[in-house]
Design an enzyme around this catalytic site. Structure first.
Site, PDB file in Angstrom:
ATOM      1  CE  LYS A  28       5.400  48.531  44.988  1.00  0.00           C
ATOM      2  NZ  LYS A  28       5.376  49.352  46.216  1.00  0.00           N
ATOM      3  NE  ARG A  69       2.446  51.295  52.906  1.00  0.00           N
ATOM      4  CZ  ARG A  69       2.867  51.375  51.643  1.00  0.00           C
ATOM      5  NH1 ARG A  69       2.015  51.313  50.640  1.00  0.00           N
ATOM      6  NH2 ARG A  69       4.152  51.527  51.369  1.00  0.00           N
ATOM      7  CG  HIS A 119       6.557  54.448  51.393  1.00  0.00           C
ATOM      8  ND1 HIS A 119       7.460  54.505  50.349  1.00  0.00           N
ATOM      9  CD2 HIS A 119       5.340  54.299  50.815  1.00  0.00           C
ATOM     10  CE1 HIS A 119       6.808  54.389  49.200  1.00  0.00           C
ATOM     11  NE2 HIS A 119       5.522  54.268  49.450  1.00  0.00           N
ATOM     12  NE  ARG A 168      11.467  52.252  49.665  1.00  0.00           N
ATOM     13  CZ  ARG A 168      11.456  53.125  50.680  1.00  0.00           C
ATOM     14  NH1 ARG A 168      12.506  53.250  51.471  1.00  0.00           N
ATOM     15  NH2 ARG A 168      10.391  53.869  50.908  1.00  0.00           N
ATOM     16  CE1 TYR A 197     -23.054  40.288  26.549  1.00  0.00           C
ATOM     17  CE2 TYR A 197     -20.805  41.149  26.706  1.00  0.00           C
ATOM     18  CZ  TYR A 197     -21.679  40.079  26.555  1.00  0.00           C
ATOM     19  OH  TYR A 197     -21.178  38.822  26.422  1.00  0.00           O
ATOM     20  CB  CYS A 241     -17.065  42.179  25.647  1.00  0.00           C
ATOM     21  SG  CYS A 241     -18.192  42.988  24.504  1.00  0.00           S
ATOM     22  CG  MET A 242     -14.136  38.228  29.986  1.00  0.00           C
ATOM     23  SD  MET A 242     -14.681  36.577  30.436  1.00  0.00           S
ATOM     24  CE  MET A 242     -15.937  36.916  31.643  1.00  0.00           C
ATOM     25  CG  ASP A 243     -13.077  37.166  26.308  1.00  0.00           C
ATOM     26  OD1 ASP A 243     -12.340  37.141  27.303  1.00  0.00           O
ATOM     27  OD2 ASP A 243     -14.129  36.499  26.205  1.00  0.00           O
TER      28      ASP A 243
HETATM   29  C1  PLP Z   1       5.983  50.539  45.951  1.00  0.00           C
HETATM   30  C2  PLP Z   1       6.961  51.128  46.864  1.00  0.00           C
HETATM   31  C3  PLP Z   1       8.030  51.891  46.358  1.00  0.00           C
HETATM   32  C4  PLP Z   1       8.124  52.306  44.918  1.00  0.00           C
HETATM   33  O1  PLP Z   1       7.321  53.444  44.706  1.00  0.00           O
HETATM   34  P1  PLP Z   1       7.350  54.236  43.317  1.00  0.00           P
HETATM   35  O2  PLP Z   1       6.469  55.385  43.540  1.00  0.00           O
HETATM   36  O3  PLP Z   1       6.827  53.293  42.294  1.00  0.00           O
HETATM   37  O4  PLP Z   1       8.771  54.584  43.080  1.00  0.00           O
HETATM   38  C5  PLP Z   1       9.013  52.285  47.251  1.00  0.00           C
HETATM   39  N1  PLP Z   1       8.929  51.969  48.548  1.00  0.00           N
HETATM   40  C6  PLP Z   1       7.906  51.279  49.076  1.00  0.00           C
HETATM   41  C7  PLP Z   1       7.888  50.984  50.534  1.00  0.00           C
HETATM   42  C8  PLP Z   1       6.885  50.849  48.257  1.00  0.00           C
HETATM   43  O5  PLP Z   1       5.857  50.168  48.780  1.00  0.00           O
END
Ligand code: PLP
Length: 385
Positions: free
Chosen positions: A42, A137, A167, A228, A272, A319-321
Site C-alpha cells: 500500500k 478500527r 490486525h 502481512r 524565510y 523552503c518548498m524546494d
Molecule cells: C499496513 C498494514 C499492515 C502492514 O503493517 P507493517 O507494520 O508495515 O508490517 C498489515 N496489516 C494491515 C491490516 C495493515 O493495515
C-alpha cells in the site's frame, strides 16, 4: 530538450532491490516452511514504488498482496501483477464492478458494508472479513464469537469468502500488558476461525511485521500461516525500541546535491522568517530539496544531512524546494556534491527511523511522505534474479 524522468540528479531515492530481497528472505526463512508472506505494498509500497516491489516479490514467489484502496489495486493489475490483491480498507460501493473486473479481493469491514456491497453488484465478489479484536478500527466485533461466525456464514453464499483477518495494534511492544493484549487478540481471532473452520477459508491471518517477528511462535497453526509483511520488508522498525532480526536493513536512501556554497557573515540571518542568525562566519550550502519533496518543514533548525561522511546541520526554515545546511566543518563541499538525506555516507548513517524520531513520528510516515516529485532509482536488479 527531452529530460528523462529518472535521470535528473536533483532529489532522488535509490532503492536497493537486493536489500529488499534480503529482508524478505530473512523473514521468510524465520517462519515455518508452509508460511506465506503477503506483501503489503500500500501507499506505493511505502514510497518504494508498488509496481517494482510487487514484481520483485512475485519473482520471489509471493502470491498475496495487500493495498489500501481500489486505485492501488487497479494500478498493480494494469502493470500485470497476478496473485491475490486484497484491499485492506473501504472501497466505495460504486466501484463494485471494478473489484470484479480486476479480480480484486475486498475486505468486508462491517456487516453493514457487507450488506451494501452485496446489493451493489450481481457478481460473487472475492472478499475477506475483517475481525476487530481490540483495535477498534474496522471489522466485525471479535468479542462476540458466535455473532461473528454467524455473519461470515450468512455471506458465504453471496460472496466468495476467501478469508478473514484481524490486525494487532501493540504487537511491536515488549511491555507485559501489551503482550497479554496481543495474546488476547490472537485468542479472540482463533475462536472465530475455529467456529467457521468448516468453511475452509483459504487465508486466515493476523500477523503484521511486528507480529511476524516478535509473536510468530504464539500464532503458529491456522492463524499464523500468512504474515502481512510491510515495514520490515523495507528494513525499518515497527518500533525503534525493539531490535530487528540481524541483517534486516533499509532498502531506501534519499539523496540530493549541493546547488551552491557561500559565506554567511556573523549577524546575518538565513532563510524565510530570518529565524536563524549566524553567530560567527559560516560556510553554508544550499540543497535543491524541500518540503514539496516530502522533507518535513518541521525539521527546520533540527536534524542534519550527510556530506562527505560528515554531519551538516539544517539552518533556518526548510523552503518548498530548497534548504540550507552548515558546511563550515566540511571545507571541500562544493556545487554538485552528493548529499545524503537518508542513508549512509562514510561511517555516518541517517535512517528514516532516525528522522522519524527527530520529528516525533515514526519511520513509516517519513518514507510515505517522500513525494512523487522525487525520482525513484532502482539498484541491484541484476542480483535480484
Ligand atoms: C499496513 C498494514 C499492515 C502492514 O503493517 P507493517 O507494520 O508495515 O508490517 C498489515 N496489516 C494491515 C491490516 C495493515 O493495515
Amino acid at each position: 530538450m527531452f529530460c528523462e524522468r529518472n535521470g535528473i540528479k536533483r532529489s532522488w531515492v535509490e532503492i536497493d532491490l537486493s536489500q529488499l530481497k534480503e529482508n524478505y528472505r530473512l523473514v521468510k526463512d524465520s517462519l515455518s516452511e508452509d508460511a506465506q508472506i503477503m506483501g503489503v505494498v500500500k501507499a506505493d509500497a511505502y514510497g518504494h514504488g508498488d509496481v517494482v516491489v510487487s514484481r520483485l516479490l512475485e519473482k520471489l514467489g509471493v502470491k498475496l498482496f495487500a493495498v489500501s484502496n481500489i486505485r492501488e489495486a487497479i494500478d498493480l493489475r494494469q502493470a500485470g501483477i497476478g496473485g491475490e490483491i486484497l484491499i485492506l480498507g473501504y472501497t466505495p460501493l460504486e466501484f463494485a464492478e471494478q473489484l470484479y473486473e480486476y479480480d480484486v479481493t475486498q475486505t468486508l469491514i462491517s456487516e453493514e458494508y457487507a450488506k451494501a456491497l452485496c446489493r451493489a453488484t450481481g457478481h460473487r465478489l472475492k472478499v475477506q472479513f475483517a475481525i476487530d479484536t481490540g483495535m477498534n478500527r474496522i471489522g466485525l466485533d471479535g468479542e462476540n464469537t458466535d455473532a461473528c461466525a454467524g455473519v461470515i456464514r450468512r455471506y458465504a453464499e453471496q460472496f466468495d469468502v476467501q478469508g478473514m483477518f484481524t490486525h494487532l495494534c501493540v504487537a511491536d511492544s515488549t511491555k507485559e500488558d501489551d503482550i497479554a493484549f496481543t495474546v488476547r487478540q490472537m485468542e479472540l481471532f482463533s475462536a472465530v476461525a475455529e467456529k467457521v473452520s468448516d468453511l475452509a477459508l483459504l487465508w486466515v491471518h493476523c500477523l503484521n511485521s511486528a507480529g511476524g517477528i516478535y509473536h510468530y511462535e504464539k500464532a503458529k497453526g491456522t492463524i499464523g500461516r500468512v504474515v502481512r509483511l510491510g515495514i520490515v520488508l523495507y528494513g525499518l522498525h515497527p518500533d525503534c525500541d525493539n531490535p530487528l532480526p540481524t541483517g534486516i536493513s533499509p532498502a531506501l536512501s534519499w539523496k540530493t546535491v549541493i546547488s551552491m556554497v557561500k559565506t554567511v557573515h556573523a549577524g546575518e540571518a538565513i532563510g524565510y522568517g530570518r529565524s536563524y542568525t549566524a553567530e560567527k562566519e559560516l560556510c553554508v550550502a544550499t540543497l535543491p530539496t524541500g518540503y514539496a519533496d516530502g522533507y518535513s518543514r518541521s525539521l527546520s533548525g533540527k536534524g542534519y544531512v550527510l556530506i562527505h561522511g560528515k554531519k551538516a546541520k539544517i539552518l533556518g526554515r526548510i523552503c518548498m524546494d530548497q534548504m540550507m545546511v552548515d558546511v563550515s566543518e566540511i571545507p571541500d563541499a562544493s556545487m554538485g556534491d552528493e548529499v545524503i538525506l537518508i542513508g549512509r555516507s562514510g561511517e555516518e548513517t541517517i535512517t528514516a527511523d532516525d528522522m522519524g524520531q527527530w520529528l516525533g513520528t515514526i519511520g513509516y510516515e517519513v518514507i510515505c511522505d517522500i513525494s512523487g516529485r522525487v525520482d525513484r532509482v532502482y539498484l541491484g536488479e541484476n542480483t535480484s534474479k
